[in-house]
Write a protein that holds these residues in place. Sequence first.
Motif, mmCIF file in Angstrom:
data_model
loop_
_atom_site.group_PDB
_atom_site.id
_atom_site.type_symbol
_atom_site.label_atom_id
_atom_site.label_comp_id
_atom_site.label_asym_id
_atom_site.label_seq_id
_atom_site.Cartn_x
_atom_site.Cartn_y
_atom_site.Cartn_z
ATOM 1 N N ASP A 48 0.936 -1.031 -0.135
ATOM 2 C CA ASP A 48 0.073 0.181 0.038
ATOM 3 C C ASP A 48 0.939 1.302 -0.240
ATOM 4 O O ASP A 48 1.656 1.407 0.982
ATOM 5 N N PRO A 92 -2.272 6.223 -2.521
ATOM 6 C CA PRO A 92 -3.458 6.409 -3.449
ATOM 7 C C PRO A 92 -3.546 5.137 -4.275
ATOM 8 O O PRO A 92 -4.684 4.933 -4.819
ATOM 9 N N PHE A 93 -2.637 4.258 -4.241
ATOM 10 C CA PHE A 93 -2.850 2.929 -4.907
ATOM 11 C C PHE A 93 -1.899 1.695 -4.171
ATOM 12 O O PHE A 93 -1.271 2.161 -3.513
ATOM 13 N N TYR A 94 -2.173 0.550 -4.866
ATOM 14 C CA TYR A 94 -1.174 -0.482 -4.410
ATOM 15 C C TYR A 94 -0.343 -0.942 -5.610
ATOM 16 O O TYR A 94 -0.609 -0.626 -6.611
ATOM 17 N N LEU A 134 0.322 -2.395 -10.829
ATOM 18 C CA LEU A 134 -0.389 -1.490 -10.157
ATOM 19 C C LEU A 134 -1.765 -1.746 -10.091
ATOM 20 O O LEU A 134 -2.589 -2.339 -10.898
ATOM 21 N N ILE A 135 -2.177 -1.487 -8.804
ATOM 22 C CA ILE A 135 -3.768 -1.864 -8.450
ATOM 23 C C ILE A 135 -4.214 -0.462 -8.375
ATOM 24 O O ILE A 135 -4.355 0.181 -7.298
ATOM 25 N N ASN A 136 -4.954 -0.036 -9.015
ATOM 26 C CA ASN A 136 -5.636 1.304 -9.196
ATOM 27 C C ASN A 136 -6.935 1.354 -10.166
ATOM 28 O O ASN A 136 -6.955 0.835 -11.329
ATOM 29 N N PRO A 137 -8.054 1.483 -9.466
ATOM 30 C CA PRO A 137 -8.453 1.948 -7.946
ATOM 31 C C PRO A 137 -8.215 0.909 -7.162
ATOM 32 O O PRO A 137 -8.043 -0.457 -7.564
ATOM 33 N N LYS A 138 -8.120 1.390 -5.729
ATOM 34 C CA LYS A 138 -7.594 0.203 -4.896
ATOM 35 C C LYS A 138 -8.634 -0.803 -4.611
ATOM 36 O O LYS A 138 -8.320 -1.800 -4.335
ATOM 37 N N ARG A 160 -9.679 -2.679 -6.704
ATOM 38 C CA ARG A 160 -9.332 -3.793 -7.622
ATOM 39 C C ARG A 160 -8.694 -4.899 -6.952
ATOM 40 O O ARG A 160 -8.513 -5.897 -7.479
#
Length: 380
Positions: free
Chosen positions: A68, A71-73, A187-191, A193
């Motif tokens: 984390d 703003p994203f993972y 990238l996991i965005n938005p979180k 997801r």
Amino acid sequence: MADNRPMSTHAPSSPDTLSYEQAGVNYDLIDPLKIAAQRAAAATGAHLGGHGFAEVPASRGESAYVVDVGPFYLASIVECLGTKTLVADEMSKLTGKSFYAGIAQDTIAMAINDLITVGATPLVVQAYWAAGGSDWFGDKLRAQALVEGWKKACDTCQVAWGGGETPALAGIVEEGRIDLAASCTGLINPKTRLSVGDKLGAGDAIVLLASSGIHANGLSLARKLVERLPQGYLTEIAPGLSYGEALLAPTVLYSPVTEALFKAGIQPHYCANITGHGWRKLLRHPGQFTYRIHTVPPVTPVLKFIQEQAKQDDREAYSTLNMGAGFALFVPAADAERTVEVAKACGIEAWVAGSLEEGPKQLLIEPLNIRFSDDDLQLR
């Protein structure tokens, strides 16, 4: 409704059965080390706090590690190809053809198909190509096929190839051979997801995505089997298709499907990359659920051939090989049919194969009368 029919317990099909352990791979010896490493690694997660970040604890033991960063993972993974290069090398001697473009795709697939299980969009791939000597890179056609295949797979997954390492490791890697691996960051965005199973629950549907063949797991068994075949890798398993060629079908890249699902507004509750441990991987989530399978995908010809020639019963085969299903998506029941449609639109066959129920942790493959329990998969 409970199903009280007896499920088969494992027993060799015959004294001639060739198991994965006999081929030199014993997960009972490997998995304890992996568990010990996970426990040691977990103690290092606190170091992220010094940078203002934090790990996602639920990603420990999953196919990719998640951090984390606010703003994203960020998700990351490293995977090696294994012994599929040995098949490519032997087939090159027998046919004069290079199979390294497909081998490159296999290597990237090992990393990316793991990364996407946590809901990540792949961003960057790094290459690790360790040869037994500098001479390996002197074969320009083979080396160029590796480069071109690597780039093509990156283009398919819309991922940047950041760089890599090409050591010559004489004395560690056998002369004339190469050890291939890839790492991937996503990238996991938005979180929202993020897919580590916290939303998984009874009533969810199990959607299976088709494999192209053996992918890159079970090759030790497949190579051992060659000793039983009079024509070896050139044994015909279907009209115009040799055993060696069938083994070298490139692994399916599944990230186009997971990206298309996101764009379609479908959020998987969990995913499993069906690699080592075969269908037992469907039990990867630590929760107590019964996974009931009512539809089994058709088995690809090469996997059917391996099962027959190795004289494995269904339980042995499904505990080792993907048997036609390379990836599992656990989705809300209302999204199951649409998930199949999205996969098919990406050119990948898919099936609504079963569902989750409250109950003891077990996988029931009803059409084959197979049961796997929690004891059959220990990865944490």
